[in-house]
Design an enzyme around this catalytic site. Structure first.
Site, PDB file in Angstrom:
ATOM      1  CE  LYS A 105     -21.880   6.873   2.996  1.00  0.00           C
ATOM      2  NZ  LYS A 105     -21.440   6.432   1.780  1.00  0.00           N
TER       3      LYS A 105
ATOM      4  N   GLY B  83     -24.751  12.350  -9.041  1.00  0.00           N
ATOM      5  CA  GLY B  83     -24.590  10.959  -8.701  1.00  0.00           C
ATOM      6  C   GLY B  83     -24.449  10.802  -7.278  1.00  0.00           C
ATOM      7  CB  VAL B  84     -23.877   7.801  -5.410  1.00  0.00           C
ATOM      8  CG1 VAL B  84     -23.851   7.006  -3.711  1.00  0.00           C
ATOM      9  CG2 VAL B  84     -24.582   6.759  -6.068  1.00  0.00           C
TER      10      VAL B  84
ATOM     11  CG  HIS C 116     -46.445  -4.764  13.331  1.00  0.00           C
ATOM     12  ND1 HIS C 116     -46.789  -3.751  12.336  1.00  0.00           N
ATOM     13  CD2 HIS C 116     -47.343  -4.339  14.458  1.00  0.00           C
ATOM     14  CE1 HIS C 116     -47.591  -2.664  12.817  1.00  0.00           C
ATOM     15  NE2 HIS C 116     -47.927  -2.972  14.162  1.00  0.00           N
TER      16      HIS C 116
ATOM     17  CD  GLU D 241      -2.414   1.682   0.100  1.00  0.00           C
ATOM     18  OE1 GLU D 241      -3.310   1.159  -0.169  1.00  0.00           O
ATOM     19  OE2 GLU D 241      -2.450   2.706  -0.156  1.00  0.00           O
TER      20      GLU D 241
ATOM     21  N   GLY E 276      -6.622   0.500   3.810  1.00  0.00           N
ATOM     22  CA  GLY E 276      -8.392   0.334   3.618  1.00  0.00           C
ATOM     23  C   GLY E 276      -8.648   1.322   2.447  1.00  0.00           C
TER      24      GLY E 276
ATOM     25  CB  THR F 197      -4.253  -0.031  -8.368  1.00  0.00           C
ATOM     26  OG1 THR F 197      -4.831  -0.366  -9.398  1.00  0.00           O
ATOM     27  CG2 THR F 197      -2.942  -0.616  -7.932  1.00  0.00           C
ATOM     28  N   GLY F 198      -7.354   0.398  -7.504  1.00  0.00           N
ATOM     29  CA  GLY F 198      -8.626   1.291  -7.301  1.00  0.00           C
ATOM     30  C   GLY F 198      -8.869   2.335  -8.178  1.00  0.00           C
TER      31      GLY F 198
HETATM   32  C1  LIG Z   1     -16.796   9.718  -1.321  1.00  0.00           C
HETATM   33  C2  LIG Z   1     -17.093   8.554  -1.724  1.00  0.00           C
HETATM   34  C3  LIG Z   1     -18.095   7.697  -0.917  1.00  0.00           C
HETATM   35  C4  LIG Z   1     -18.113   6.298  -1.110  1.00  0.00           C
HETATM   36  N1  LIG Z   1     -18.976   5.696  -0.573  1.00  0.00           N
HETATM   37  C5  LIG Z   1     -19.328   4.290  -0.807  1.00  0.00           C
HETATM   38  C6  LIG Z   1     -20.443   3.485  -0.232  1.00  0.00           C
HETATM   39  O1  LIG Z   1     -21.097   4.125   0.560  1.00  0.00           O
HETATM   40  N2  LIG Z   1     -20.402   2.245  -0.594  1.00  0.00           N
HETATM   41  C7  LIG Z   1     -19.633   1.540  -1.627  1.00  0.00           C
HETATM   42  O2  LIG Z   1     -19.882   0.187  -1.718  1.00  0.00           O
HETATM   43  N3  LIG Z   1     -18.742   2.329  -2.418  1.00  0.00           N
HETATM   44  C8  LIG Z   1     -18.372   3.797  -1.780  1.00  0.00           C
HETATM   45  N4  LIG Z   1     -17.507   4.480  -2.727  1.00  0.00           N
HETATM   46  C9  LIG Z   1     -16.746   3.553  -3.634  1.00  0.00           C
HETATM   47  C10 LIG Z   1     -15.680   2.784  -2.718  1.00  0.00           C
HETATM   48  O3  LIG Z   1     -14.782   3.591  -1.990  1.00  0.00           O
HETATM   49  C11 LIG Z   1     -14.977   2.149  -3.981  1.00  0.00           C
HETATM   50  O4  LIG Z   1     -15.708   1.468  -4.656  1.00  0.00           O
HETATM   51  C12 LIG Z   1     -13.741   1.049  -3.328  1.00  0.00           C
HETATM   52  O5  LIG Z   1     -13.036   1.760  -2.054  1.00  0.00           O
HETATM   53  C13 LIG Z   1     -13.149   0.330  -4.287  1.00  0.00           C
HETATM   54  O6  LIG Z   1     -12.012  -0.681  -3.585  1.00  0.00           O
HETATM   55  P1  LIG Z   1     -10.862  -0.774  -4.377  1.00  0.00           P
HETATM   56  O7  LIG Z   1     -10.050  -1.881  -3.310  1.00  0.00           O
HETATM   57  O8  LIG Z   1     -11.060  -1.334  -5.791  1.00  0.00           O
HETATM   58  O9  LIG Z   1      -9.936   0.395  -4.441  1.00  0.00           O
HETATM   59  P2  LIG Z   1      -9.470   1.559  -3.435  1.00  0.00           P
HETATM   60  O10 LIG Z   1     -10.305   1.546  -2.232  1.00  0.00           O
HETATM   61  O11 LIG Z   1      -9.567   2.820  -4.317  1.00  0.00           O
HETATM   62  O12 LIG Z   1      -8.016   1.264  -3.047  1.00  0.00           O
HETATM   63  C14 LIG Z   1      -7.069   0.901  -3.712  1.00  0.00           C
HETATM   64  C15 LIG Z   1      -5.700   1.421  -2.909  1.00  0.00           C
HETATM   65  O13 LIG Z   1      -4.665   0.702  -3.605  1.00  0.00           O
HETATM   66  C16 LIG Z   1      -3.477   1.731  -3.361  1.00  0.00           C
HETATM   67  N5  LIG Z   1      -2.700   1.886  -4.617  1.00  0.00           N
HETATM   68  C17 LIG Z   1      -2.971   2.175  -5.834  1.00  0.00           C
HETATM   69  N6  LIG Z   1      -1.886   2.226  -6.588  1.00  0.00           N
HETATM   70  C18 LIG Z   1      -0.959   1.670  -5.811  1.00  0.00           C
HETATM   71  C19 LIG Z   1       0.630   1.181  -6.016  1.00  0.00           C
HETATM   72  N7  LIG Z   1       1.048   1.193  -7.261  1.00  0.00           N
HETATM   73  N8  LIG Z   1       1.164   0.740  -5.025  1.00  0.00           N
HETATM   74  C20 LIG Z   1       0.703   0.590  -3.804  1.00  0.00           C
HETATM   75  N9  LIG Z   1      -0.570   0.834  -3.652  1.00  0.00           N
HETATM   76  C21 LIG Z   1      -1.297   1.475  -4.402  1.00  0.00           C
HETATM   77  C22 LIG Z   1      -4.183   3.140  -3.388  1.00  0.00           C
HETATM   78  O14 LIG Z   1      -3.464   4.202  -2.483  1.00  0.00           O
HETATM   79  C23 LIG Z   1      -5.441   2.596  -2.540  1.00  0.00           C
HETATM   80  O15 LIG Z   1      -5.262   2.659  -1.122  1.00  0.00           O
HETATM   81  C24 LIG Z   1     -17.329   5.614  -2.342  1.00  0.00           C
HETATM   82  C25 LIG Z   1     -16.432   6.480  -2.764  1.00  0.00           C
HETATM   83  C26 LIG Z   1     -16.093   7.834  -2.428  1.00  0.00           C
HETATM   84  C27 LIG Z   1     -15.051   8.529  -2.998  1.00  0.00           C
END
Ligand SMILES: Cc1cc2nc3c(=O)[nH]c(=O)nc-3n(C[C@H](O)[C@H](O)[C@H](O)COP(=O)(O)OP(=O)(O)OC[C@H]3O[C@@H](n4cnc5c(N)ncnc54)[C@H](O)[C@@H]3O)c2cc1C
Length: 468
Positions: free
Chosen positions: A51, A184-185, A446, A33, A39, A145-146
């Protein structure tokens, strides 16, 4: 050099859950990470902090607007301490990310802090904050990597006046007028937070309705309720320019007829979606294909074109949701262990955590029409429930769409109090391919909000709700 069965790059809900499941299945696992807290988006700047602020602002709104109705009198003025509210949010985040640290230790998962970059298909360089690089070897890698907030090409996010959700979660003042680009959301949730705290909020949306991916009936009802709460909506408005000075933002948009309209505010929240994030990953060194949308290309097994490299979560196709990422994390771990897991993407629920909450699973009415599926629809309003009256949460309804011939539930769409939790019933029912009649014959406690699900099922089965 340390060697692992699996290396997970990214510690969001996709990555850390994948790591836990791999470890549970006996694989030697590492997680990488780049930030100092685990997280990912979800825990640090997404689901959890948003939230926390929604809950705090909801309490404030209750105190100001609704306590008196319940016979609760507050001597003096109710005031917001935004600094404390944001600090509480951060404490919730810290506690939650700390929980992931604990889970990594508990499952003997090696945590590396640094940017992970492929050296080749089995080696990953980890660039650490102190300038050193450590290389590890991994038989298999899971890319998790999100995503990051996206913008429009002509908008410059200065993070001061023109902001994304990340900055909106830690503002130092309540905006006077927040102009939100995108209905959007994320835009609506954060818009509601600041509206409750006293900001004027204007939502400018390109499409002709808010939450465009959801059933049209939900868009209509949510817009109606949020409008009552004071949020202003400008749908079918195409933003053409965003200009910021030190204290002011001017957003220009073309309205339905193509006439330019200007919105002046002190903050502009750009919430037009998120983009998959692969910066710094050096995917090409491993030969991993990234598609034209910036997503890591995967097959039905979430495997990339390089057989020992998989990808999950926001960085691949599909809904950008934490629970979708988690399911995919488990899916890949179990695939690596030789199991045959399955994800039904049709049954991943979508939720908007405004109040009233909006939640849905399965097909929308628009999708069924387009696919030419013969369906029937049953709807029940929360207003008719005793539980709703007791808590004064009268807005919204549950709508159940069922197959015209077989009565199988095809989609459930709801807006109202606690719908984010109630939707689990619909997911369970659909997972077991329940008919609307099955749901209607189940006992629902209920008085609860869930009685609206039973009543909507009765309405869908043969139009015989009991309380309407
Ligand atoms: C304001 C907001 C509210 C949201 N609310 C909700 C909700 O209520 N419910 C819901 O289901 N979803 C919600 N989402 C969406 C949700 O946060 C994402 O869908 C979810 O976090 C995706 O998970 P992930 O594991 O794919 O990636 P991410 O959570 O984005 O995690 C990716 C991680 O990879 C790390 N990373 C990236 N590249 C590298 C690298 N090369 N080396 C090391 N680390 C790296 C990043 O630093 C990050 O920590 C919300 C998003 C936002 C912005």
């Amino acid at each position: 050099m340390s060697t692992y069965d699996v290396a997970v790059i990214g510690s969001g809900p996709g990555g850390y859950v994948a790591a836990i499941r791999c470890a549970q299945l006996g694989m030697k696992t590492a997680i990488i990470e780049k930030y100092s807290t685990l997280g990912g988006t979800c825990l640090n700047v997404g689901c959890i902090p948003s939230k926390a602020l929604l809950d705090s602002s909801h309490h404030y709104e209750h105190a100001v607007k609704h306590f008196a109705d319940h016979g609760i009198e507050i001597p003096g003025e109710v005031k917001i301490n935004l600094e404390k509210m944001i600090a509480r949010k951060q404490a919730v985040v810290d506690q939650t990310t700390g929980g992931v640290d604990f889970l990594m230790k508990k499952n003997n998962i090696e945590v590396y802090e640094g940017v992970g970059a492929f050296k080749d298909a089995t080696h990953i360089d980890i660039a650490k904050a102190d300038g050193t690089t450590e290389t590890i070897e991994a038989k298999n890698t899971i890319i998790a990597t999100g995503s990051k907030p996206s913008t429009l090409p002509f908008i410059k996010i200065d993070k001061k006046r023109v902001i994304t959700s990340t900055e909106a979660l830690k503002l130092k003042e309540v905006p006077k007028h927040m102009v939100i680009i995108g209905g959007g959301v994320i835009g609506l949730e954060l818009g509601q937070v600041y509206r409750r705290l006293g900001a004027e909020v204007s939502v400018v949306e390109y499409m002709d309705r808010i939450i465009p991916g959801m059933d049209k009936a939900l868009s209509r009802e949510l817009q109606k309720v949020l409008k009552k709460q004071g949020v202003k909506f400008y749908t079918s408005h195409k933003v053409t320019e965003v200009k910021a000075t030190a204290k002011q933002v001017t957003v220009t948009a073309d309205d339905k007829k193509g006439n330019p309209v200007q919105f002046k505010g002190d903050y502009c929240l750009v919430s037009v979606g998120r983009r998959p994030y692969t910066d710094g990953l050096n995917a090409e060194a491993a030969g991993v294909k990234i598609n034209e949308r910036g997503q890591v290309e995967v097959n039905d097994h979430l495997q990339t074109n390089v057989p020992n490299i998989y990808a999950i979560g926001d960085v691949v196709k599909g809904a950008m949701l934490a629970h979708k990422a988690e399911e995919e994390g488990v899916f890949v771990a179990e695939t690596l262990a030789g199991q045959k897991p399955h994800i039904d993407y049709n049954l991943i629920p979508g939720v908007v955590y405004t109040w009233p909450e909006v939640a849905a699973v399965g097909k929308t009415e628009e999708e069924l029409k387009e696919a030419g599926v013969a369906y029937k629809s049953g709807q029940f309003s929360f207003r008719a429930l005793g539980r709703s009256r007791a808590s004064a949460d009268l807005d919204g309804f549950v709508k159940i769409l069922a197959d015209e011939k077989t009565d199988e539930v095809l989609g459930v769409h709801m807006i109202g109090a606690r719908c984010a939790d109630i939707i689990a019933e619909a997911v369970t029912a659909m997972e077991f391919r329940a008919s609307a009649e099955d749901i209607s014959r189940m006992s629902h406690a209920h008085p609860t909000f869930t009685e609206a699900v039973k009543e909507a099922a009765l309405a869908a089965t043969d139009n015989r709700p009991l309380h309407m």
